[in-house]
Motif scaffolding. Structure first.
Motif, short mmCIF file in Angstrom:
data_model
loop_
_atom_site.label_atom_id
_atom_site.label_comp_id
_atom_site.label_asym_id
_atom_site.label_seq_id
_atom_site.Cartn_x
_atom_site.Cartn_y
_atom_site.Cartn_z
N SER A 88 88.51 136.27 80.71
CA SER A 88 88.19 135.08 79.93
C SER A 88 88.23 133.83 80.79
N ARG A 89 87.59 132.78 80.24
CA ARG A 89 87.59 131.47 80.88
C ARG A 89 88.02 130.44 79.85
N VAL A 90 88.89 129.52 80.26
CA VAL A 90 89.35 128.46 79.36
C VAL A 90 88.24 127.42 79.25
N ILE A 91 87.76 127.20 78.03
CA ILE A 91 86.72 126.20 77.79
C ILE A 91 87.34 124.81 77.70
N ARG A 92 88.42 124.71 76.90
CA ARG A 92 89.13 123.43 76.76
C ARG A 92 90.51 123.70 76.17
N VAL A 93 91.37 122.70 76.33
CA VAL A 93 92.71 122.73 75.76
C VAL A 93 92.82 121.51 74.87
N THR A 94 93.16 121.71 73.59
CA THR A 94 93.28 120.58 72.65
C THR A 94 94.71 120.46 72.16
N GLU A 95 95.09 119.22 71.84
CA GLU A 95 96.43 118.94 71.31
C GLU A 95 96.50 119.35 69.85
N LYS A 96 97.64 119.93 69.50
CA LYS A 96 97.91 120.31 68.12
C LYS A 96 99.15 119.58 67.66
N ASP A 97 99.68 119.97 66.55
CA ASP A 97 100.86 119.30 66.01
C ASP A 97 102.13 119.60 66.82
N GLN A 98 103.06 118.66 66.82
CA GLN A 98 104.39 118.78 67.42
C GLN A 98 104.36 119.19 68.90
N GLY A 99 103.41 118.69 69.63
CA GLY A 99 103.35 118.94 71.07
C GLY A 99 102.76 120.27 71.46
N ASN A 100 102.42 121.11 70.50
CA ASN A 100 101.77 122.38 70.83
C ASN A 100 100.30 122.13 71.12
N ARG A 101 99.69 123.07 71.82
CA ARG A 101 98.28 122.94 72.17
C ARG A 101 97.52 124.18 71.78
N LEU A 102 96.20 124.05 71.72
CA LEU A 102 95.32 125.16 71.37
C LEU A 102 94.42 125.43 72.57
N LEU A 103 94.43 126.67 73.01
CA LEU A 103 93.65 127.11 74.16
C LEU A 103 92.37 127.75 73.64
N HIS A 104 91.23 127.17 73.95
CA HIS A 104 89.93 127.71 73.50
C HIS A 104 89.35 128.50 74.67
N ILE A 105 89.18 129.80 74.47
CA ILE A 105 88.72 130.63 75.57
C ILE A 105 87.43 131.37 75.21
N GLN A 106 86.66 131.66 76.23
CA GLN A 106 85.41 132.41 76.09
C GLN A 106 85.55 133.68 76.90
N PHE A 107 85.16 134.80 76.29
CA PHE A 107 85.21 136.07 77.00
C PHE A 107 84.06 136.12 78.00
N ILE A 108 84.36 136.53 79.22
CA ILE A 108 83.35 136.60 80.28
C ILE A 108 82.87 138.04 80.39
N GLU A 109 81.60 138.24 80.14
CA GLU A 109 80.95 139.55 80.26
C GLU A 109 81.77 140.70 79.66
N PRO A 110 82.07 140.62 78.35
CA PRO A 110 82.78 141.75 77.74
C PRO A 110 81.86 142.97 77.70
N THR A 111 82.44 144.15 77.73
CA THR A 111 81.63 145.36 77.67
C THR A 111 81.04 145.49 76.27
N LYS A 112 79.99 146.29 76.14
CA LYS A 112 79.39 146.53 74.82
C LYS A 112 80.41 147.15 73.88
N ASN A 113 81.24 148.03 74.41
CA ASN A 113 82.27 148.67 73.61
C ASN A 113 83.29 147.65 73.09
N ASP A 114 83.70 146.70 73.95
CA ASP A 114 84.64 145.66 73.53
C ASP A 114 84.03 144.79 72.43
N VAL A 115 82.77 144.40 72.59
CA VAL A 115 82.10 143.58 71.58
C VAL A 115 82.00 144.33 70.26
N GLN A 116 81.63 145.61 70.32
CA GLN A 116 81.53 146.42 69.10
C GLN A 116 82.89 146.56 68.41
#
Length: 137
Positions: A89-117
């Motif tokens: 995976s690749r991190v697309i962006r990191v956003t701030e959430k409540d109480q100092g926590n963050r949200l990591l938005h990730i994109q899967f890089i070239e997943p196999t057909k089996n993984d996608v299914q």
């Protein structure tokens, strides 16, 4: 004055930006760096699709945008079959959430057909369960 005309409804084209359906679901995952940039840790997803996921990043975890990592997860299907996925995976962006926590938005890089299914089947089954329970999907 300018007068604008609205075209016929039949000529409208619906555009969808996402390739895959996204489902709000909490899954236990493990985040591992590609090249030892940080210590591996466990986290929970906020949502997931066959193309990526949003992961809750707790205080202290320091991951930057554009980092590459491996997301590990176990998906249990209705049949009882457990599928273990290791998704580069690749991190697309990191956003701030409540109480100092963050949200990591990730994109899967070239997943196999089996993984996608597997991901699509898991999401479809979860949506069917939610619909059966009368909850909005």
């Amino acid at each position: 004055m300018i007068q604008l005309l609205l075209p016929d409804v039949e000529t409208f084209v619906k555009l969808q930006r996402r390739h895959y359906v996204r489902l709000n679901v909490t899954l236990d995952t493990a985040i591992h760096p590609e090249h030892s940039e940080f210590t591996p840790f466990r986290a929970l997803t906020e949502d997931i699709s066959a193309g990526g996921a949003s992961v809750r990043l707790l205080k202290g975890a320091n991951i930057k945008s554009d980092s590459q990592l491996y997301l590990w997860m176990a998906l249990t299907l209705k049949s009882g079959q457990i599928n273990y996925l290791r998704l580069k995976s690749r991190v697309i962006r990191v956003t701030e959430k409540d109480q100092g926590n963050r949200l990591l938005h990730i994109q899967f890089i070239e997943p196999t057909k089996n993984d996608v299914q597997t991901l699509m089947r898991f999401i479809f089954e979860k949506q069917a369960d939610l619909k059966k329970k009368g909850l909005d999907v």
